[in-house]
Design an enzyme around this catalytic site. Structure first.
Site, mmCIF file in Angstrom:
data_model
loop_
_atom_site.group_PDB
_atom_site.id
_atom_site.type_symbol
_atom_site.label_atom_id
_atom_site.label_comp_id
_atom_site.label_asym_id
_atom_site.label_seq_id
_atom_site.Cartn_x
_atom_site.Cartn_y
_atom_site.Cartn_z
ATOM 1 N N ALA A 34 22.071 58.433 -82.415
ATOM 2 C CA ALA A 34 21.138 57.314 -82.621
ATOM 3 C C ALA A 34 20.219 57.721 -83.770
ATOM 4 C CB ALA A 34 20.339 57.050 -81.356
ATOM 5 N N VAL B 30 20.208 62.976 -82.099
ATOM 6 C CA VAL B 30 19.412 62.162 -83.027
ATOM 7 C C VAL B 30 19.964 62.350 -84.436
ATOM 8 C CG1 VAL B 30 17.332 62.102 -81.622
ATOM 9 C CG2 VAL B 30 17.610 63.934 -83.277
ATOM 10 N N LYS B 31 20.121 61.222 -85.116
ATOM 11 C CA LYS B 31 20.684 61.258 -86.471
ATOM 12 C C LYS B 31 19.513 61.210 -87.451
ATOM 13 C CE LYS B 31 24.978 59.167 -88.067
ATOM 14 N NZ LYS B 31 25.698 57.901 -88.224
ATOM 15 N N ILE B 32 19.504 62.156 -88.381
ATOM 16 C CA ILE B 32 18.397 62.244 -89.339
ATOM 17 C C ILE B 32 18.980 62.394 -90.737
ATOM 18 C CG2 ILE B 32 16.379 63.606 -90.056
ATOM 19 C CD1 ILE B 32 15.971 64.421 -87.159
#
Ligand code: G3P
Length: 214
Positions: A56, A82-84
């Site tokens: 996400a 978590v996508k960064i």
């Protein structure tokens, strides 16, 4: 090689989970925008269906904002990654979040140095976007080859998610390189098993079976 589905569409995720080959899901804001659902509810529902990590994406741009956004996303379910996006702010946030045990997928990777920095910052995954490189006449798979070699050289505990996949040959080439994961759109994953000679063979066997004495 693990198969992730590159979608935020629950119907597609349920379908591929039913095939027994789904290892994870990656989403991004563009994919989420196609679904008629509140983002948090959508991600929660995907996490409930998917047996593995669900990416996400954070949309904050400064590390001080990315960090609380990522912590909140990570609380949605135990299988969130978590996508960064990979830039200096993203790297700073990744170092802190990975130190807290939050799985980070550093995204929008277009160079081996970006992947190397992401791994050094503690990212659990890196996502090189190979199709977008092919689109501008660069060799996306060469990037995967270089990252694979670098991670092997230093035994980084960081998995490569081959992303921006356009066709089955991308998956074959990624598997030949030993990439850990391919994240694949439904339209492409659906093509992986099909072959006209298989269909013709089944048809012929069924026709001949009709002539066998029983
Ligand atoms: O996960 C996102 C990535 O796969 C993007 O793909 O087709 O928009 O380049 P694409």
């Amino acid at each position: 090689m693990k198969f992730f589905l590159d979608t935020a569409n629950l119907k597609e995720i349920r379908e591929v989970a039913g095939w027994g080959i789904l290892d994870g899901v990656t989403t991004n804001p563009s994919l989420a925008a196609k679904e008629n659902a509140k983002f948090e509810d959508l991600i929660r529902d995907i996490c409930a269906v998917c047996p593995g990590p669900v990416s996400a994406e954070c949309v904050s741009e400064k590390a001080e904002d990315i960090i609380p956004e990522a912590r909140a996303l990570a609380k949605i379910a135990s299988n969130i990654a978590v996508k960064i996006p990979v830039n200096l702010e993203g790297l700073k946030a990744t170092k802190i979040l990975s130190g807290e045990g939050i799985a980070v997928n550093m995204t929008l990777i277009f160079s081996p140095t970006q992947a190397l920095l992401a791994a050094k910052a503690g990212a659990k995954f890196v996502s090189p976007f190979i199709g977008r490189l092919d689109d501008i006449s660069q060799d996306g798979m060469e990037l995967v080859r270089e990252i694979t070699q670098i991670f092997e050289n230093y035994r980084f505990d960081c998995e490569i998610i081959v992303a921006s996949v356009r066709h089955p040959r991308h998956i074959v080439d990624a598997a030949l390189l030993g990439a850990d994961i391919c994240t694949i759109p439904f339209s492409v994953i659906d093509k992986l098993v099909r072959h006209p000679l298989t269909d013709a063979g089944i048809e012929k066997f069924l026709k001949d079976w009709g002539k066998v004495k029983k």
